[in-house]
Each structure stands twice: as structure tokens, then as C-alpha cells.
Design a protein around this motif. Sequence first.
Motif, short mmCIF file in Angstrom:
data_model
loop_
_atom_site.label_atom_id
_atom_site.label_comp_id
_atom_site.label_asym_id
_atom_site.label_seq_id
_atom_site.Cartn_x
_atom_site.Cartn_y
_atom_site.Cartn_z
N GLY A 20 -34.02 -78.23 -22.48
CA GLY A 20 -33.60 -78.35 -21.40
C GLY A 20 -34.17 -77.79 -20.30
O GLY A 20 -35.41 -77.27 -20.32
N LYS A 21 -33.63 -78.05 -18.97
CA LYS A 21 -34.33 -77.60 -17.76
C LYS A 21 -33.49 -76.45 -17.40
O LYS A 21 -32.28 -76.56 -17.47
N SER A 22 -34.24 -75.39 -16.42
CA SER A 22 -33.40 -74.24 -16.20
C SER A 22 -33.82 -74.29 -14.58
O SER A 22 -34.74 -74.29 -14.03
N VAL A 23 -32.62 -73.54 -14.10
CA VAL A 23 -32.47 -73.37 -12.63
C VAL A 23 -32.10 -71.91 -12.29
O VAL A 23 -30.94 -71.70 -13.35
N ALA A 24 -32.04 -70.99 -11.32
CA ALA A 24 -31.64 -69.80 -11.53
C ALA A 24 -31.43 -69.33 -9.93
O ALA A 24 -32.29 -70.09 -8.85
N ASN A 25 -30.47 -68.49 -9.58
CA ASN A 25 -30.64 -67.86 -8.40
C ASN A 25 -30.44 -66.33 -8.85
O ASN A 25 -30.50 -65.93 -10.04
N TYR A 31 -29.17 -73.58 -17.83
CA TYR A 31 -30.02 -74.70 -18.46
C TYR A 31 -29.16 -75.71 -18.69
O TYR A 31 -27.93 -75.63 -19.05
N THR A 32 -29.72 -77.01 -18.18
CA THR A 32 -28.95 -78.16 -18.75
C THR A 32 -29.69 -79.00 -19.60
O THR A 32 -31.12 -78.93 -19.31
N LEU A 33 -29.05 -79.66 -20.23
CA LEU A 33 -29.64 -80.82 -21.18
C LEU A 33 -28.81 -82.10 -21.25
O LEU A 33 -27.68 -81.86 -21.52
N LYS A 34 -29.55 -83.06 -20.99
CA LYS A 34 -28.71 -84.44 -21.03
C LYS A 34 -28.17 -84.92 -22.43
O LYS A 34 -29.30 -84.78 -23.46
N ARG A 35 -27.28 -85.33 -22.68
CA ARG A 35 -26.56 -85.79 -23.80
C ARG A 35 -25.69 -87.37 -23.77
O ARG A 35 -24.77 -87.27 -23.48
N PRO A 36 -26.65 -88.29 -23.65
CA PRO A 36 -25.96 -89.79 -23.04
C PRO A 36 -24.82 -90.16 -23.99
O PRO A 36 -24.12 -90.81 -23.61
N GLU A 37 -24.71 -89.51 -25.32
CA GLU A 37 -23.77 -90.10 -26.22
C GLU A 37 -22.31 -89.28 -26.04
O GLU A 37 -21.47 -89.58 -26.42
N GLN A 38 -22.59 -88.00 -25.22
CA GLN A 38 -21.26 -87.50 -24.88
C GLN A 38 -20.35 -87.72 -23.96
O GLN A 38 -20.69 -88.32 -22.92
N LYS A 39 -19.17 -87.58 -24.12
CA LYS A 39 -17.86 -88.05 -23.47
C LYS A 39 -17.48 -87.14 -22.31
O LYS A 39 -17.14 -87.09 -21.31
N HIS A 40 -17.68 -85.69 -22.52
CA HIS A 40 -17.35 -84.50 -21.91
C HIS A 40 -18.58 -83.53 -21.89
O HIS A 40 -19.19 -83.24 -22.96
N PHE A 41 -18.60 -82.76 -20.74
CA PHE A 41 -19.63 -81.73 -20.78
C PHE A 41 -19.26 -80.67 -21.53
O PHE A 41 -18.15 -80.38 -21.96
N ARG A 42 -20.18 -79.62 -22.04
CA ARG A 42 -20.05 -78.60 -22.79
C ARG A 42 -20.86 -77.46 -22.22
O ARG A 42 -21.66 -77.54 -21.42
N ILE A 43 -19.97 -76.19 -22.18
CA ILE A 43 -21.05 -75.19 -21.61
C ILE A 43 -20.94 -74.00 -22.61
O ILE A 43 -20.12 -73.85 -23.46
N GLY A 44 -21.93 -73.18 -22.43
CA GLY A 44 -22.21 -72.06 -23.36
C GLY A 44 -22.45 -71.05 -22.51
O GLY A 44 -22.96 -71.11 -21.42
N LEU A 45 -21.79 -69.78 -22.78
CA LEU A 45 -22.06 -68.86 -22.01
C LEU A 45 -22.61 -67.54 -22.47
O LEU A 45 -22.32 -67.55 -23.66
N SER A 46 -23.42 -66.73 -21.68
CA SER A 46 -24.15 -65.73 -22.23
C SER A 46 -24.06 -64.40 -21.24
O SER A 46 -24.29 -64.74 -20.16
N VAL A 47 -23.12 -63.40 -21.52
CA VAL A 47 -23.05 -62.17 -20.65
C VAL A 47 -23.65 -61.00 -21.25
O VAL A 47 -22.97 -60.63 -22.34
N SER A 48 -24.85 -60.51 -21.02
CA SER A 48 -25.57 -59.29 -21.87
C SER A 48 -24.53 -58.03 -21.69
O SER A 48 -23.71 -57.99 -20.87
N LYS A 49 -24.84 -57.08 -22.59
CA LYS A 49 -23.98 -55.97 -22.69
C LYS A 49 -24.62 -55.02 -21.42
O LYS A 49 -23.96 -54.24 -21.17
#
Length: 125
Positions: A20-25, A31-49
Motif C-alpha cells: 500500500g501507499k502511506s500518507v501522514a500528518n 496506509y491505503t491499498l486498492k482492492r477492486p473486488e471489494q464491495k465495501h471499505f475495510r479499516i484496521g486500527l493501530s493505537v500504541s500503548k
Amino acid sequence: MRKEYRVKKNEEFQEIFKKGKSVANRQFVVYTLKRPEQKHFRIGLSVSKKIGNAVTRNQIKRYVRQVFHEFDGYIHNDVDYIIIARKPTADMDFYEVQKSLTHVLKLARVLKKSFETVKKAEDRD
């Protein structure tokens, strides 16, 4: 947010990181990765301790999920997203999280054009 709309497995996370490609502030990395076969977006979350205790981390995750819920019609459905929260998010309220995520999603160019017109109309009111 439904389970099928989430990235959960380590292999999926690693694939999105590598391909995927990454963008930050200052507050988020997306991070984003295209998935043409997918009908709905998916999100993954990472929040460090390092960001805070469990209550703080869970609150940040709830805020991010709510922002994506509100953006449902305005972001591309054929994309997987991984959002990594950075330290400044610990002191942010919902509206600050929303503003920061909007900024980083605009940088990633994943918001649809219709979002821009809706946002401009809201700003005028």
C-alpha cells in the motif's frame, strides 16, 4: 462497525503495509491499498500503548470508527485502510480527530469530490 469492515489478521496488515501507499500528518498515518473486488471499505486500527492507557486507546479507536462511519458515502469502497494513531491524538476530542483524519485522507486522495462540495456548503452555514 461490522466485523467484515475491519482488517483483523496480521497477514492482511502486513500486505497493506508492504503493497500500500502511506500518507501522514502529525496525528495519524494512513496506509491505503486498492482492492477492486471489494464491495465495501475495510479499516484496521493501530493505537500504541505509548499513547495512553486502555481507556484512552479505546476512545481514540471509537473516534476513528465514528469518523469513517460518517464518511461512508464519501470514501472509496474498494480500498483497505490502516490508521495508525500517533501521540498527539491522546489529547484530542472527537472534532479534532475528525479534522485531522479529514486532512490526512485528503492528502491520500481517497475522499470523493462530493465530499468537498458538502463540506464547503457546511462551512458557509
